[in-house]
Design a protein around this motif. Structure first.
Motif, PDB file in Angstrom:
ATOM      1  N   THR A 140       7.922  -8.559 -22.906  1.00  0.00           N
ATOM      2  CA  THR A 140       7.316  -9.614 -23.707  1.00  0.00           C
ATOM      3  C   THR A 140       7.833  -9.486 -25.143  1.00  0.00           C
ATOM      4  OG1 THR A 140       5.421  -8.269 -24.338  1.00  0.00           O
ATOM      5  CG2 THR A 140       5.199  -9.589 -22.314  1.00  0.00           C
ATOM      6  N   THR A 168      12.231 -16.844 -18.000  1.00  0.00           N
ATOM      7  CA  THR A 168      10.920 -16.565 -18.561  1.00  0.00           C
ATOM      8  C   THR A 168       9.827 -17.074 -17.632  1.00  0.00           C
ATOM      9  OG1 THR A 168       9.504 -16.835 -20.508  1.00  0.00           O
ATOM     10  CG2 THR A 168      10.890 -18.698 -19.912  1.00  0.00           C
ATOM     11  N   HIS A 169       8.726 -16.388 -17.646  1.00  0.00           N
ATOM     12  CA  HIS A 169       7.537 -16.841 -16.932  1.00  0.00           C
ATOM     13  C   HIS A 169       6.321 -16.304 -17.667  1.00  0.00           C
ATOM     14  CE1 HIS A 169       8.258 -12.865 -15.088  1.00  0.00           C
ATOM     15  NE2 HIS A 169       6.966 -12.815 -14.953  1.00  0.00           N
ATOM     16  N   LYS A 170       5.189 -16.914 -17.429  1.00  0.00           N
ATOM     17  CA  LYS A 170       3.949 -16.509 -18.086  1.00  0.00           C
ATOM     18  C   LYS A 170       3.299 -15.365 -17.314  1.00  0.00           C
ATOM     19  CE  LYS A 170       3.493 -19.609 -21.385  1.00  0.00           C
ATOM     20  NZ  LYS A 170       3.373 -19.297 -22.774  1.00  0.00           N
ATOM     21  N   LYS A 172       0.041 -13.334 -15.855  1.00  0.00           N
ATOM     22  CA  LYS A 172      -1.049 -13.879 -15.047  1.00  0.00           C
ATOM     23  C   LYS A 172      -2.155 -14.495 -15.897  1.00  0.00           C
ATOM     24  CE  LYS A 172      -0.260 -11.017 -11.078  1.00  0.00           C
ATOM     25  NZ  LYS A 172      -0.723  -9.984 -10.185  1.00  0.00           N
ATOM     26  N   GLY A 211      -1.700 -15.914 -18.645  1.00  0.00           N
ATOM     27  CA  GLY A 211      -1.135 -17.093 -19.281  1.00  0.00           C
ATOM     28  C   GLY A 211      -0.921 -16.996 -20.773  1.00  0.00           C
ATOM     29  N   ALA A 212      -1.202 -15.837 -21.359  1.00  0.00           N
ATOM     30  CA  ALA A 212      -1.110 -15.715 -22.804  1.00  0.00           C
ATOM     31  C   ALA A 212       0.314 -15.452 -23.298  1.00  0.00           C
ATOM     32  CB  ALA A 212      -2.032 -14.600 -23.292  1.00  0.00           C
ATOM     33  N   LEU A 213       1.037 -14.589 -22.615  1.00  0.00           N
ATOM     34  CA  LEU A 213       2.359 -14.187 -23.092  1.00  0.00           C
ATOM     35  C   LEU A 213       3.449 -14.548 -22.100  1.00  0.00           C
ATOM     36  CD1 LEU A 213       1.577 -10.601 -24.423  1.00  0.00           C
ATOM     37  CD2 LEU A 213       1.974 -12.650 -25.777  1.00  0.00           C
ATOM     38  N   GLY A 214       4.619 -14.843 -22.641  1.00  0.00           N
ATOM     39  CA  GLY A 214       5.786 -15.068 -21.800  1.00  0.00           C
ATOM     40  C   GLY A 214       6.502 -13.757 -21.549  1.00  0.00           C
ATOM     41  N   TYR A 253      10.083 -12.154 -20.516  1.00  0.00           N
ATOM     42  CA  TYR A 253      11.502 -12.476 -20.469  1.00  0.00           C
ATOM     43  C   TYR A 253      12.222 -11.461 -19.602  1.00  0.00           C
ATOM     44  CZ  TYR A 253      10.551 -15.750 -24.170  1.00  0.00           C
ATOM     45  OH  TYR A 253      10.048 -16.801 -24.885  1.00  0.00           O
TER      46      TYR A 253
END
Length: 104
Positions: A41, A76-78, A80, A82-85, A87
């Motif tokens: 992250t 990139t994905h969030k 679980k 949903g707060a941080l991406g 990489y």
């Protein structure tokens, strides 16, 4: 549309160009982190880079964004919650990135 080999050559060209403008070594350090850790992250990257470089959170986020969008070597994905991406270095480019980083 570019063939896979042409796309790989273009990414290598962009990566070499990106690293050629690296006066402090921070870009190379960022890529080494991503090679070693596979996924991180922005806060994790900032924490790791700030031990060696005088760098702000926003400048790290900007660098990661450029690597993801302009070079196209990160996915990139969030998380679980949903707060941080998160990489990740794309698997098909990991070896290329390692070779370029080692040769510059």
């Amino acid at each position: 549309m570019l063939s896979p080999s042409d796309l790989r050559k273009e990414i290598e060209r962009r990566l070499r160009s990106y690293l050629s403008r690296d006066k402090s070594g921070i870009r190379k350090a960022l890529l080494r982190l991503l090679i070693r850790a596979k996924s991180m992250t922005v806060p994790q990257i900032h924490e790791a880079l700030s031990t060696k470089f005088d760098v702000t959170y926003h400048s790290v986020a900007s660098m990661v964004g450029i690597v993801a969008s302009k070079l196209g070597i990160l996915s990139t994905h969030k998380m679980k919650d949903g707060a941080l991406g998160v990489y990740e270095l794309k698997g098909q480019y990991a070896e290329l990135v390692e070779q370029v980083v080692a040769s510059t």
